[in-house]
Structures are given as structure tokens and as C-alpha cells.
Design a protein around this motif. Structure first.
Motif, mmCIF file in Angstrom:
data_model
loop_
_atom_site.group_PDB
_atom_site.id
_atom_site.type_symbol
_atom_site.label_atom_id
_atom_site.label_comp_id
_atom_site.label_asym_id
_atom_site.label_seq_id
_atom_site.Cartn_x
_atom_site.Cartn_y
_atom_site.Cartn_z
ATOM 1 N N THR A 33 -33.392 24.625 40.286
ATOM 2 C CA THR A 33 -34.787 24.955 40.551
ATOM 3 C C THR A 33 -35.375 25.563 39.282
ATOM 4 O OG1 THR A 33 -34.317 27.208 41.277
ATOM 5 C CG2 THR A 33 -34.255 25.463 42.978
ATOM 6 N N SER A 34 -36.684 25.701 39.258
ATOM 7 C CA SER A 34 -37.299 26.346 38.099
ATOM 8 C C SER A 34 -36.813 27.796 37.988
ATOM 9 C CB SER A 34 -38.821 26.278 38.182
ATOM 10 O OG SER A 34 -39.286 26.910 39.348
ATOM 11 N N GLY A 35 -36.474 28.405 39.124
ATOM 12 C CA GLY A 35 -35.901 29.748 39.104
ATOM 13 C C GLY A 35 -34.548 29.794 38.416
ATOM 14 N N ASP A 36 -33.732 28.762 38.639
ATOM 15 C CA ASP A 36 -32.445 28.684 37.936
ATOM 16 C C ASP A 36 -32.664 28.626 36.432
ATOM 17 O OD1 ASP A 36 -30.877 28.592 40.302
ATOM 18 O OD2 ASP A 36 -31.152 26.413 40.440
ATOM 19 N N ILE A 37 -33.660 27.846 36.012
ATOM 20 C CA ILE A 37 -33.968 27.724 34.587
ATOM 21 C C ILE A 37 -34.419 29.079 34.051
ATOM 22 C CG2 ILE A 37 -35.447 26.596 32.874
ATOM 23 C CD1 ILE A 37 -33.383 24.695 34.207
ATOM 24 N N ALA A 38 -35.316 29.735 34.786
ATOM 25 C CA ALA A 38 -35.830 31.039 34.363
ATOM 26 C C ALA A 38 -34.714 32.059 34.215
ATOM 27 C CB ALA A 38 -36.879 31.530 35.366
ATOM 28 N N ASP A 39 -33.815 32.106 35.193
ATOM 29 C CA ASP A 39 -32.706 33.063 35.142
ATOM 30 C C ASP A 39 -31.756 32.771 33.983
ATOM 31 O OD1 ASP A 39 -33.750 34.274 37.400
ATOM 32 O OD2 ASP A 39 -32.317 33.354 38.774
ATOM 33 N N ALA A 40 -31.427 31.506 33.797
ATOM 34 C CA ALA A 40 -30.449 31.137 32.770
ATOM 35 C C ALA A 40 -30.997 31.282 31.360
ATOM 36 C CB ALA A 40 -29.978 29.703 32.998
ATOM 37 N N LEU A 41 -32.299 31.045 31.189
ATOM 38 C CA LEU A 41 -32.869 31.008 29.846
ATOM 39 C C LEU A 41 -33.820 32.161 29.547
ATOM 40 C CD1 LEU A 41 -33.535 27.167 29.597
ATOM 41 C CD2 LEU A 41 -31.541 28.465 28.811
ATOM 42 N N ASP A 42 -33.900 33.129 30.470
ATOM 43 C CA ASP A 42 -34.751 34.294 30.287
ATOM 44 C C ASP A 42 -36.185 33.890 29.933
ATOM 45 O OD1 ASP A 42 -35.391 36.986 30.284
ATOM 46 O OD2 ASP A 42 -34.930 37.225 28.149
ATOM 47 N N CYS A 43 -36.744 33.044 30.803
ATOM 48 C CA CYS A 43 -38.131 32.602 30.627
ATOM 49 C C CYS A 43 -38.815 32.669 31.988
ATOM 50 C CB CYS A 43 -38.189 31.183 30.057
ATOM 51 S SG CYS A 43 -37.542 29.900 31.158
ATOM 52 N N SER A 44 -40.093 32.353 32.032
ATOM 53 C CA SER A 44 -40.809 32.368 33.309
ATOM 54 C C SER A 44 -40.466 31.128 34.121
ATOM 55 C CB SER A 44 -42.320 32.432 33.068
ATOM 56 O OG SER A 44 -42.776 31.207 32.526
ATOM 57 N N ARG A 45 -40.672 31.211 35.425
ATOM 58 C CA ARG A 45 -40.479 30.035 36.296
ATOM 59 C C ARG A 45 -41.445 28.931 35.893
ATOM 60 N NH1 ARG A 45 -37.894 31.049 41.593
ATOM 61 N NH2 ARG A 45 -37.081 33.154 41.475
#
Length: 115
Positions: A33-45
Motif C-alpha cells: 500500500t502507499s502506507g507501506d511505501i511511506a513507512d519503508a522510505l520515510d516519505c508521505s503516503r
């Protein structure tokens, strides 16, 4: 997270498409999910969603909305028809036949000894 600005005053890109694709290798399961991306890469959803949408436009990922959430998965590369050889003997086999022997036709015998 603070963001760096380039010489022209614009924000510099800190999350690349390659970074986003790398997250697919690090998460449990076949989707992110975009949340997974945000968590893994320290960026916004939103950054994660935009990067995933770019990858989808390139045909590298696919998505589907489910239960109010969008899930993304790696897309299979399309088959290039020029790579298919119509002369390959595989096309002469009966459906379900392995070509080596008739195990697929006698699978119960092979697995259970004829029961």
C-alpha cells in the motif's frame, strides 16, 4: 521529515522509482500500500501513491481498490510474441501431458500406488 532544496529552490527528489520497487522485496505478502511505501522510505503516503501511480503508468505495477484501500503488486512483463517459437514441440503435446511420460494421466497411481 525535512526536505532538501536544490540550487533553484525546488525540492529535490529523495524517493526514486527504484526505491519504491525495492519495497516489494521487503514486505510480507505479494501486495503493498502507499502506507507501506511511506513507512519503508520515510516519505508521505501521497509521495508513495504518486510513485506507485507512475510505475503503474509504465506498466511495472498494477493496482486494485479493495475495502477502501488501494493495493499494488508487481506486474508481469508482457510476453513478446516474437519470442514464441511455433515450431517448438511443446505445442504438439496433449493438454495435461508432461511430454516425459504419462504421469499426469496416472497421477493417482503415481501418488497413492493405484488406490
Amino acid at each position: 521529515m525535512s526536505r532538501d532544496r536544490g540550487d533553484g529552490g525546488r525540492y529535490t527528489e529523495t524517493v526514486t522509482l527504484a526505491d519504491v520497487l525495492g519495497v516489494f522485496e521487503r514486505v510480507d505478502g505479494p501486495v503493498v500500500t502507499s502506507g507501506d511505501i511511506a513507512d519503508a522510505l520515510d516519505c508521505s503516503r501521497e509521495t508513495g501513491r504518486r510513485k506507485l501511480a507512475t510505475l503503474e503508468a509504465q506498466g511495472r505495477v498494477a493496482s486494485r481498490k479493495t475495502a477502501g484501500r488501494v493495493v499494488w503488486w508487481l506486474a508481469e512483463p508482457p510476453v513478446d510474441a516474437s519470442e514464441i517459437n511455433p515450431e517448438d514441440p511443446i505445442w504438439e503435446l496433449e493438454p495435461g501431458a508432461s511430454g516425459e511420460h504419462t504421469v499426469s494421466e496416472t497421477v493417482d497411481e503415481e501418488l497413492y500406488g493405484g488406490t
